[in-house]
Design an enzyme around this catalytic site. Structure first.
Site, short mmCIF file in Angstrom:
data_model
loop_
_atom_site.label_atom_id
_atom_site.label_comp_id
_atom_site.label_asym_id
_atom_site.label_seq_id
_atom_site.Cartn_x
_atom_site.Cartn_y
_atom_site.Cartn_z
N GLU A 159 0.83 -1.21 0.00
CA GLU A 159 0.00 0.00 0.00
C GLU A 159 0.86 1.26 0.00
O GLU A 159 0.54 2.23 -0.66
CB GLU A 159 -0.96 0.01 1.20
CG GLU A 159 -2.10 -0.99 1.07
CD GLU A 159 -3.03 -0.69 -0.09
OE1 GLU A 159 -3.04 0.45 -0.59
OE2 GLU A 159 -3.77 -1.60 -0.51
N TYR B 228 -6.46 6.22 4.73
CA TYR B 228 -6.66 5.19 3.70
C TYR B 228 -5.82 3.94 4.00
O TYR B 228 -6.33 2.81 3.99
CB TYR B 228 -6.30 5.73 2.30
CG TYR B 228 -6.14 4.57 1.35
CD1 TYR B 228 -7.25 3.90 0.86
CD2 TYR B 228 -4.87 4.08 1.02
CE1 TYR B 228 -7.12 2.78 0.07
CE2 TYR B 228 -4.73 2.96 0.23
CZ TYR B 228 -5.86 2.32 -0.25
OH TYR B 228 -5.72 1.20 -1.02
N ASP C 141 -9.76 4.65 -1.96
CA ASP C 141 -8.67 5.26 -2.72
C ASP C 141 -9.27 5.95 -3.96
O ASP C 141 -10.50 6.00 -4.11
CB ASP C 141 -7.61 4.21 -3.11
CG ASP C 141 -8.11 3.27 -4.19
OD1 ASP C 141 -9.35 3.22 -4.43
OD2 ASP C 141 -7.28 2.59 -4.82
N CYS D 206 -14.72 0.16 -14.62
CA CYS D 206 -15.12 1.55 -14.39
C CYS D 206 -13.87 2.43 -14.49
O CYS D 206 -13.44 3.07 -13.53
CB CYS D 206 -15.78 1.69 -13.02
SG CYS D 206 -16.70 3.23 -12.85
N CYS E 9 -19.56 0.53 -19.45
CA CYS E 9 -20.88 0.42 -18.82
C CYS E 9 -21.71 -0.72 -19.41
O CYS E 9 -22.51 -1.34 -18.70
CB CYS E 9 -21.62 1.75 -18.95
SG CYS E 9 -20.75 3.13 -18.18
N CYS F 183 -20.91 -3.84 -17.56
CA CYS F 183 -20.71 -3.61 -16.12
C CYS F 183 -21.73 -4.39 -15.29
O CYS F 183 -22.94 -4.28 -15.52
CB CYS F 183 -20.84 -2.11 -15.83
SG CYS F 183 -20.78 -1.75 -14.07
N CYS G 127 -26.66 2.18 -11.53
CA CYS G 127 -25.66 3.24 -11.58
C CYS G 127 -26.26 4.55 -12.11
O CYS G 127 -26.70 4.62 -13.26
CB CYS G 127 -24.49 2.80 -12.45
SG CYS G 127 -23.25 4.11 -12.63
S1 SF4 Z 1 -22.21 1.51 -15.12
FE1 SF4 Z 1 -21.51 2.92 -13.54
S2 SF4 Z 1 -20.21 1.67 -12.22
FE2 SF4 Z 1 -20.49 0.53 -14.12
S3 SF4 Z 1 -18.74 1.10 -15.42
FE3 SF4 Z 1 -20.40 2.50 -15.93
S4 SF4 Z 1 -20.08 4.27 -14.62
FE4 SF4 Z 1 -18.87 2.60 -13.75
#
Ligand code: SF4
Length: 364
Positions: free
Chosen positions: A41, A124, A142, A194, A201, A204, A210
Site C-alpha cells: 500500500e 486510507y 482510494d 469503471c 458500462c 458492467c 448506476c
Molecule cells: S455503469 Fe456505472 S459503475 Fe459501471 S462502469 Fe459504468 S459508470 Fe462505472
C-alpha cells in the site's frame, strides 16, 4: 433518504472471475500478512501496480519480515526504493518498521488509532491494512473506489470535498462479508471496468443501479476541483567523471526533495538554492572543473512543480575513487538503479558525452 443499494454480490461474482493475481494478495478467507499489505500500500501510493510489483518482490526477498527491514541500513533501503519516487515514503517506511519491531514485537497493531500513529500511515492505508491484513470491515477509499462510488451515486460535490460523502456511502453499503476481498474487488473493478476514460458500462455488472450510467455521461464523475497549473522551476545538475570511471555523487539532506537519496550535485531548483541565476547556469559549480553545459536538458514533474534541469559535465583526471569533496560527497561508480528517477535522466544525458570525452582523452 434511501440509498440505492450497491450490489456487492454482483461485484464479488465479477471479482471471482477477474481478480488480478498480485504477489501481496490473498483471497478470503485467507488474509495477507499485514507486513505485505502495508508495504504494497505504501508503494502503491502515486505509483501503478506494474511498477510496484518488482520493488515489492525485491523488498520481501531482501527483508522477509518487518524486523528484517527495521534492522536494514537506511542507505540500502533508500537505494532499493530508488526509482519509485516520493522518497519521504521510504524514510517513513523505515521509521515505521523500526517502531513496529521495537514497540509492537514485530506485529502490526490492529487498531486504527495505533496504525495511524505509525509514520506514513494515513486514514486510507490504516483502513486498507485493517481490511486486507486483518479482515475488518473498515472504510477503504482510494482514487479508484472514489470513482466507482462517485459515479454509482452521481455525487456532484467536487473532489476533494466529496470524500466525506463517498466514505459515508462506502460505509453504509459495506456488505459485511468477505471484508478483505471487498476493497480489492472494487479496486480491480475500477481498473478494468469503471475506468477513468471510457468506462465499460455495457459490460458492467452493477450498471442497473448506476446513476452516472443512467445519465449517459459517466466520465464526468468524479467531479474534480479545477487545478491550477503547476509552477515551473529551473536548475542544473553537475556530473563530474573521473579517470577511474567514478562520478561525484552527494547524499541529499534527509528532509526535502529527494531527501536521503544519492544525487549529482545540483543548484537552483530547491528553495534552499534560490539565488541560482538561470542566465549564468555554470556560476555555482560544486568545485572548479572544465564544465561543459549540454544543449539538451531534462524535464521532470514533481507533485507541486515542473522542473527543467540543465546538465553540465566535466572530466576530473586527478581525482581518485574515495576522494572527499565536501560534506556527503564522494566519488563512486554510478549505479542508475540506486538513483532517483530525475538523476537517472540526468545520467542518461551525461553518460554518453562523458564516455565520448574519455575516449577522446585516451586517444590523445
Ligand atoms: S455503469 Fe456505472 S459503475 Fe459501471 S462502469 Fe459504468 S459508470 Fe462505472
Amino acid at each position: 433518504m434511501t440509498m440505492t443499494p450497491f450490489p456487492a454480490a454482483a461485484l464479488f461474482d465479477w471479482y471471482d472471475r477477474h481478480a488480478r493475481i498480485l504477489p501481496w494478495r490473498s483471497r478470503w478467507p485467507d488474509l495477507s500478512p499485514a507486513y505485505h499489505v502495508w508495504l504494497s500500500e505504501i508503494m502503491l501510493q502515486q505509483t501503478v501496480v506494474a511498477t510496484v510489483i518488482p520493488y515489492f518482490l525485491d523488498f520481501v526477498r531482501r527483508w522477509p519480515s518487518v524486523c528484517d527491514l527495521a534492522a536494514a541500513n537506511n542507505d540500502d533501503v533508500m537505494a532499493a526504493w530508488a526509482g519509485l519516487g516520493y522518497y519521504a515514503r521510504a524514510r517513513n517506511l523505515h521509521r515505521a518498521a523500526k517502531i513496529v519491531c521495537a514497540a509492537h514485537g514485530g506485529n502490526f497493531p490492529e487498531s486504527r488509532d495505533a496504525l495511524l500513529a505509525l509514520p506514513g500511515i494515513g486514514p486510507y492505508t490504516a483502513g486498507a491494512i485493517a481490511a486486507i491484513g486483518f479482515g475488518a470491515s473498515s472504510v477503504v477509499v482510494d482514487g479508484n473506489i472514489e470513482r466507482v462510488f462517485a459515479r454509482y451515486y452521481a455525487i456532484s460535490t467536487p473532489l476533494p470535498g466529496a470524500k466525506a460523502d463517498i466514505s459515508a456511502a462506502y460505509a453504509a453499503q459495506h456488505p459485511g462479508e468477505r471484508p478483505s476481498d471487498y476493497p480489492q474487488a472494487l479496486m480491480d473493478f475500477a481498473n478494468a471496468v469503471c475506468t477513468p476514460k471510457a468506462p465499460a458500462c455495457n459490460a458492467c455488472p452493477v450498471a442497473a443501479g448506476c446513476a452516472a450510467a443512467k445519465a449517459g455521461t459517466p466520465e464526468i464523475w468524479p467531479v474534480k476541483a479545477i487545478k491550477k497549473p503547476k509552477p515551473e522551476r529551473h536548475g542544473i545538475a553537475f556530473v563530474a567523471y573521473s579517470d577511474t570511471g567514478a562520478a561525484c555523487l552527494v547524499k541529499r539532506p534527509e528532509s526535502g526533495l529527494l531527501g536521503g537519496m544519492l544525487a549529482f550535485p545540483s543548484a537552483g531548483w530547491t528553495p534552499a538554492d534560490s539565488d541560482w541565476n538561470a542566465d549564468a547556469p555554470l556560476a555555482s559549480p560544486p568545485f572548479p572543473a572544465n564544465w561543459t553545459l549540454l544543449d539538451d536538458s531534462v524535464s521532470h514533474v514533481f507533485t507541486h512543480f515542473s522542473l527543467t534541469m540543465r546538465v553540465a559535465v566535466a572530466r576530473r583526471g586527478a581525482v581518485r575513487e574515495g576522494d572527499k569533496l565536501g560534506a556527503g560527497a564522494a566519488w563512486q561508480k554510478v549505479r542508475p538503479a540506486s538513483l532517483p528517477t530525475l538523476m537517472r535522466k540526468v545520467w542518461k544525458l551525461a553518460e554518453p558525452v562523458l564516455i565520448n570525452q574519455s575516449a577522446r582523452h585516451d586517444n590523445d
